[in-house]
Design an enzyme around this catalytic site. Sequence first.
Site, PDB file in Angstrom:
ATOM      1  N   GLY A  95      34.022  64.536  17.351  1.00 22.79           N
ATOM      2  CA  GLY A  95      34.703  63.278  17.671  1.00 22.79           C
ATOM      3  C   GLY A  95      35.557  63.403  18.925  1.00 22.79           C
ATOM      4  N   GLU A 102      33.395  74.504  20.261  1.00 21.41           N
ATOM      5  CA  GLU A 102      33.738  74.619  18.832  1.00 21.41           C
ATOM      6  C   GLU A 102      32.640  75.350  18.069  1.00 21.41           C
ATOM      7  OE1 GLU A 102      36.461  70.581  18.399  1.00 21.41           O
ATOM      8  OE2 GLU A 102      34.412  70.540  17.676  1.00 21.41           O
TER       9      GLU A 102
HETATM   10  C1  A5P Z   1      36.808  67.721  18.205  1.00 22.84           C
HETATM   11  O1  A5P Z   1      35.727  67.770  19.093  1.00 22.84           O
HETATM   12  C2  A5P Z   1      36.346  67.498  16.812  1.00 22.84           C
HETATM   13  O2  A5P Z   1      35.303  68.273  16.377  1.00 22.84           O
HETATM   14  C3  A5P Z   1      37.481  67.525  15.823  1.00 22.84           C
HETATM   15  O3  A5P Z   1      37.512  68.706  15.081  1.00 22.84           O
HETATM   16  C4  A5P Z   1      37.290  66.392  14.909  1.00 22.84           C
HETATM   17  O4  A5P Z   1      37.025  65.249  15.695  1.00 22.84           O
HETATM   18  C5  A5P Z   1      38.484  66.155  14.001  1.00 22.84           C
HETATM   19  O5  A5P Z   1      39.523  65.597  14.722  1.00 22.84           O
HETATM   20  P1  A5P Z   1      40.838  65.089  14.024  1.00 22.84           P
HETATM   21  O6  A5P Z   1      41.502  66.267  13.423  1.00 22.84           O
HETATM   22  O7  A5P Z   1      41.629  64.471  15.152  1.00 22.84           O
HETATM   23  O8  A5P Z   1      40.455  64.066  13.000  1.00 22.84           O
END
Ligand code: A5P
Length: 233
Positions: A95, A102
């Site tokens: 997201g 990651e």
């Molecule tokens: C980032 O690229 C994402 O994989 C995050 O780990 C994921 O979107 C969760 O984000 P939040 O902790 O802001 O919900």
Amino acid sequence: MNAKQAAAEKAVSYIHDGMTIGLGSGTTASFAIDAIGRRVREGLSINGVASSLRSEALASKAGIRLVPFSEVKSIDLYIDGADEVDKDFNLLKGGGGALLREKILAYNSKMFIVIIDSAKLVDTLGKFKLAVEVTPFAMELTIQNLENLGCLPNIRIENGKHYITDNGNLVIDCAFNMIKDVQKLSASIHAIPGVVENGLFANSMVGKIIVGYEDGQVREIEGRGNNFSSFRD
Ligand code: A5P
């Protein structure tokens, strides 16, 4: 303390002196970075590897010593959030657009702890759009191939322009609605030339899931990739 912070603080309690820690991205991972920074200021000695330029900036502000990917030999523990976690503990991430770094961290860590609030727990992945990082070159063909897999693809836009990842690529947000076979879809997406990575993380990577609740309580769930005993040694 809110749900995300509660999960983050619990995960950080597993960090010990001398560890190399993968630092996640997003709002939940930011709570973990803050908590690690606090412990570093109290004397904890660790190295951090950041999954995004944003987390790198947060971590250096928090006083965490950072090492570049090129100098990392092994990662003891990776702590990061997720957009969705299904009942088999597969993850949908990306997201925040940091999915490539990651996934490299998740794959190369002895232990991956996923920190989420309970709203992220779902039966089946796919309500949240699946992020796919693609090369800008020939993106039209790549997008067509993604559409052929049954999704509605949208090029991610930020501030009126194409969103560019930390690696210089684009993100296509793919609305699948329901992902029945996570491994099969991930393999099909990988097979498309022009795709760099997708946001599906197989449950075999996940060591532990820490779910935070609004009252500050947490629930710890052991994942399929749990090698906690070797991680402790
Ligand atoms: C980032 O690229 C994402 O994989 C995050 O780990 C994921 O979107 C969760 O984000 P939040 O902790 O802001 O919900």
